[in-house]
Design an enzyme around this catalytic site. Structure first.
Site, PDB file in Angstrom:
ATOM      1  CG  ASP A   1      -1.744  -1.390   1.369  1.00  0.00           C
ATOM      2  OD1 ASP A   1      -2.405  -1.896   0.146  1.00  0.00           O
ATOM      3  OD2 ASP A   1      -2.036  -1.835   2.524  1.00  0.00           O
TER       4      ASP A   1
ATOM      5  CE  LYS B   1       3.051  -2.470  -4.495  1.00  0.00           C
ATOM      6  NZ  LYS B   1       2.793  -2.418  -3.184  1.00  0.00           N
TER       7      LYS B   1
ATOM      8  CG  ASN C   1      -2.380 -10.986  -2.302  1.00  0.00           C
ATOM      9  OD1 ASN C   1      -2.359 -10.990  -3.734  1.00  0.00           O
ATOM     10  ND2 ASN C   1      -1.509 -11.666  -1.596  1.00  0.00           N
TER      11      ASN C   1
ATOM     12  N   GLY D   1      -4.280  -4.823  -3.968  1.00  0.00           N
ATOM     13  CA  GLY D   1      -5.044  -3.783  -4.703  1.00  0.00           C
ATOM     14  C   GLY D   1      -4.360  -2.438  -5.004  1.00  0.00           C
ATOM     15  CG  HIS D   2      -1.323  -2.219  -7.364  1.00  0.00           C
ATOM     16  ND1 HIS D   2      -0.766  -2.867  -8.252  1.00  0.00           N
ATOM     17  CD2 HIS D   2      -0.924  -2.588  -6.037  1.00  0.00           C
ATOM     18  CE1 HIS D   2       0.218  -3.495  -7.459  1.00  0.00           C
ATOM     19  NE2 HIS D   2       0.082  -3.340  -6.079  1.00  0.00           N
TER      20      HIS D   2
ATOM     21  CD  GLN E   1       0.913  -8.935  -2.251  1.00  0.00           C
ATOM     22  OE1 GLN E   1       1.698  -9.642  -2.916  1.00  0.00           O
ATOM     23  NE2 GLN E   1      -0.392  -8.873  -2.684  1.00  0.00           N
TER      24      GLN E   1
ATOM     25  CB  THR F   1     -10.004  -6.796   3.128  1.00  0.00           C
ATOM     26  OG1 THR F   1      -9.284  -5.798   3.629  1.00  0.00           O
ATOM     27  CG2 THR F   1      -9.266  -7.782   2.568  1.00  0.00           C
TER      28      THR F   1
ATOM     29  N   PRO G   1      -9.619  -1.063   8.061  1.00  0.00           N
ATOM     30  CG  PRO G   1     -10.307  -0.463  10.193  1.00  0.00           C
ATOM     31  CD  PRO G   1     -10.383  -1.430   8.924  1.00  0.00           C
TER      32      PRO G   1
ATOM     33  CG  LEU H   1       5.635  15.010   1.163  1.00  0.00           C
ATOM     34  CD1 LEU H   1       6.316  14.438   2.386  1.00  0.00           C
ATOM     35  CD2 LEU H   1       6.807  15.596   0.258  1.00  0.00           C
ATOM     36  CG  ASP H   2      -0.801  14.645  -0.515  1.00  0.00           C
ATOM     37  OD1 ASP H   2      -0.254  13.655  -0.665  1.00  0.00           O
ATOM     38  OD2 ASP H   2      -1.977  14.519  -0.684  1.00  0.00           O
TER      39      ASP H   2
ATOM     40  N   GLY I   1      -0.226  13.697  -4.386  1.00  0.00           N
ATOM     41  CA  GLY I   1      -1.701  13.407  -4.479  1.00  0.00           C
ATOM     42  C   GLY I   1      -1.944  12.336  -5.397  1.00  0.00           C
TER      43      GLY I   1
HETATM   44  P1  IMP Z   1      -2.515 -12.762   2.104  1.00  0.00           P
HETATM   45  O1  IMP Z   1      -1.499 -12.326   1.119  1.00  0.00           O
HETATM   46  O2  IMP Z   1      -3.788 -12.765   1.714  1.00  0.00           O
HETATM   47  O3  IMP Z   1      -1.913 -14.361   2.247  1.00  0.00           O
HETATM   48  O4  IMP Z   1      -2.162 -12.037   3.494  1.00  0.00           O
HETATM   49  C1  IMP Z   1      -0.971 -11.972   4.138  1.00  0.00           C
HETATM   50  C2  IMP Z   1      -0.651 -10.544   4.894  1.00  0.00           C
HETATM   51  O5  IMP Z   1      -0.054  -9.670   3.669  1.00  0.00           O
HETATM   52  C3  IMP Z   1      -1.719  -9.978   5.634  1.00  0.00           C
HETATM   53  O6  IMP Z   1      -1.073  -9.252   6.573  1.00  0.00           O
HETATM   54  C4  IMP Z   1      -2.367  -9.105   4.696  1.00  0.00           C
HETATM   55  O7  IMP Z   1      -2.969  -8.076   5.206  1.00  0.00           O
HETATM   56  C5  IMP Z   1      -1.117  -8.718   3.870  1.00  0.00           C
HETATM   57  N1  IMP Z   1      -1.312  -8.265   2.303  1.00  0.00           N
HETATM   58  C6  IMP Z   1      -1.437  -9.031   1.423  1.00  0.00           C
HETATM   59  N2  IMP Z   1      -1.719  -8.248   0.304  1.00  0.00           N
HETATM   60  C7  IMP Z   1      -1.489  -6.884   0.691  1.00  0.00           C
HETATM   61  C8  IMP Z   1      -1.618  -5.664  -0.215  1.00  0.00           C
HETATM   62  O8  IMP Z   1      -1.609  -5.455  -1.364  1.00  0.00           O
HETATM   63  N3  IMP Z   1      -1.275  -4.691   0.661  1.00  0.00           N
HETATM   64  C9  IMP Z   1      -1.066  -4.687   1.904  1.00  0.00           C
HETATM   65  N4  IMP Z   1      -0.996  -5.820   2.806  1.00  0.00           N
HETATM   66  C10 IMP Z   1      -1.302  -6.929   2.082  1.00  0.00           C
END
Ligand code: IMP
Length: 426
Positions: A13, A16, A38, A40-41, A209, A286, A289, A317-318, A400
C-alpha cells in the site's frame, strides 16, 4: 538499460499503482511477477478511480503491453470481473494483456482453507482470498496452472490430484469457462519477455505487496506467501538477474500495515487516526482500516539494502501537510539498548521501541507543487532527513492521487533512466 523494477519497500500500500501508472508510458512492457487478488492497486486517471488486483497498473496507459507472470496466482471470478470493468471503462485490452500459461489458479478450496486458517489458531490477518493455500499447493506440486484449464482431460486429472478426489461438474465447469475466457491472453510470457528484452524493449517489473511482506525477508510469519522483494522478479517472470538494471523502491511518507504482525512505529492514538483519515488508509481489497504510524527509517534502510534500491519514490507526502511535528524513527531501543539496525531475531521486531528524530511540520498544502523548489522549506528538510536516514536519494515525490501530482528530481537516477519523463511532467 532496459529493465527497471518498481517495488514496495514497506508493508504494501505504498502507492505503487500511482507511480507505475505515471511511469508506464516510458515503457513498452509492464510485467507483474507475484501476488494475486490480495493486491489492490489504486490508480486515479481523469477523475476515475481504478482498483486493480491482478492486472498490472501499466494497463491504463495505452502504450504499454502488460504481462501477468508465472509467479502470479489468479482468482477466476475476481480476474474476470476486473477485466470486464476495464473493458466497460473503454480500455482496449486486445493484444495488450498476456497471462503466463504457468501462472497458478486459486480454487474455491483454497479460499475455504484460507478462511478456516484465519478463524482457527495462528491468525495472520490475510485478505482471505486463498492466496496462501494456492502457493502452498504450487510448492506441494498439487497446483492447477492456467495451461491445465485449456484441456478438459488434463484439468480433470490435475483436479483429482489437487482435491484428492475426482472433480464434480460444479468444480470443473467454472474452471473450464475461465479457461475459455483466458485463452486469447494465454502466452509463454517468459519467452515473450526475454525476446522483447533482447530487442531492446523497455520493461518494467511491477511488484505487489511490499518487501516486509516477503515470505523470506519480511516479518515472518506475518507475511504473504510470495517473494515480493526485487529477488522475486527472476522466478516470477522467468528472467535472469542481469535483466534487472535498476530498482525503484516506493515508500510512503509514514507507515501502514494491514493484518497482524509487528509495526514498531504504530500510533494507536488520535495522531494515528488523523493519518488514517487524511491518507484514506482503508484496504483496497478488504476495506479494513490500516494500522498507521510514523515513517520507519530502520525498516526503509533494511529494504534499501535488501533490494539494493537505486532510488526512492516517496508517496503520500501531502498527507503530512497538517502535522505540526513529524517524527521519523531512526533507530530502535531493545531491552534497554539502542540497536544499530534490526534486532537479531525477526520476531523481536515486535518488542522494540522506536527512537525518533523530530522534524518541524510545514503546515501548508503541498499538492500544487510540481518542482522540488516549490515545496516548503520544512518539507524539503523532511525529505533530506529521510534520505540521510535511509541512505538513498528520493527521485520522485508524489503529492496527490492524480497522475500529474508528482515531482521528479532533475538529475536523479530516475530522470537519467527515463529521459522522457520530465517533459511529460512539466
Ligand atoms: P495474504 O497475502 O492474503 O495471504 O495475506 C498475508 C498478509 O499480507 C496479511 O497481513 C495481509 O493484510 C497482507 N497483504 C496481502 N496483500 C496486501 C496488499 O496488497 N497490501 C497490503 N497488505 C497486503
Amino acid at each position: 538499460m532496459p529493465g527497471y523494477a518498481v517495488i514496495g519497500a514497506q508493508w504494501g500500500d505504498e502507492g505503487k499503482g500511482k507511480v507505475i501508472d505515471l511511469l508506464a508510458s516510458s515503457f513498452d512492457v509492464v510485467a507483474r511477477y507475484q501476488g494475486g487478488p490480495n493486491a489492490g492497486h489504486t490508480v486515479k486517471v481523469a477523475g476515475k478511480i481504478f482498483r486493480l488486483h491482478h492486472v498490472p497498473s501499466g494497463i491504463l496507459n495505452p502504450r504499454a503491453v502488460c504481462v501477468i507472470g508465472n509467479g502470479v496466482v489468479l482468482d477466476p471470478e475476481s480476474f474476470q470481473s476486473e477485466i470486464k470493468e476495464l473493458q466497460g471503462s473503454g480500455i482496449d485490452l486486445t493484444g495488450r494483456l498476456f497471462v503466463s500459461s504457468r501462472a497458478h489458479v486459486i480454487l474455491p478450496e483454497h479460499v475455504r482453507r484460507d478462511a478456516a486458517a484465519e478463524d482457527g489458531g495462528g491468525r495472520i490477518g490475510t485478505t482471505r482470498r486463498g492466496v496462501g493455500p494456492c502457493y502452498e499447493a504450487k510448492a506441494g506440486r498439487r497446483g492447477i496452472r492456467v495451461e491445465d484449464l485449456l484441456d478438459p482431460e488434463r484439468l480433470r486429472a490435475r483436479l483429482a490430484v489437487a482435491l484428492g478426489e475426482p472433480p464434480t461438474r460444479s468444480v470443473m465447469e467454472p474452471l473450464q469457462s475461465f479457461g475459455a475466457f483466458l485463452r486469447p491472453q494465454v502466452a509463454d510470457t517468459t519467452d515473450l519477455l526475454n525476446r522483447r528484452l533482447d530487442e531492446g524493449a523497455r520493461v518494467m517489473f511491477e511488484g505487489a505487496q511490499g518487501t516486509l511482506l516477503d515470505v523470506d525477508h519480511g516479518t515472518y510469519p506475518f507475511v504473504t506467501s510470495s517473494n515480493a522483494f526485487a529477488g522475486g522478479i527472476c522466478n516470477g517472470l522467468g528472467v535472469g538477474p542481469t535483466r534487472v538494471d535498476g530498482v525503484l523502491g516506493v515508500m510512503k511518507a509514514y507507515s501502514t500495515r494491514v493484518g497482524e504482525g509487528p509495526l514498531p512505529t504504530e500510533l494507536t492514538d488520535a495522531t494515528g487516526d488523523r493519518l488514517r483519515e487524511r491518507g484514506r488508509e482503508f484496504g483496497t481489497t478488504t476495506g479494513r482500516p490500516r494500522r498507521c504510524g510514523w515513517f520507519d527509517a530502520v525498516i526503509a534502510g533494511y529494504s534499501a539494502r535488501l533490494n539494493h534500491l537505486d532510488a526512492v519514490a516517496l508517496t503520500l507526502l501531502d498527507v503530512l501537510d497538517t502535522f505540526e511535528t513529524i517524527r521519523v524513527c531512526t533507530s530502535y531501543r531493545h531491552r534497554g539498548k539502542v540497536l544499530a539496525g534490526l534486532p537479531p531475531a525477526s520476531w523481536e521486531l515486535g518488542e522494540v521501541e522506536p527512537v525518533y528524530t523530530d522534524v518541524p511540520g510545514w503546515m501548508q498544502e503541498t499538492s500544487g507543487a510540481r518542482r522540488f523548489e516549490e515545496l516548503p522549506e520544512n518539507t524539503r528538510r523532511f525529505v533530506a532527513t529521510l534520505e540521510a536516514a535511509v541512505g538513498r536519494e528520493v527521485a520522485l515525490v508524489s503529492v496527490g492521487a492524480e497522475r500529474e501530482r508528482a515531482i521528479l528530481r532533475p538529475g536523479s537516477k530516475l530522470d537519467q533512466w527515463l529521459p522522457d519523463l520530465a517533459p511529460r511532467l512539466h
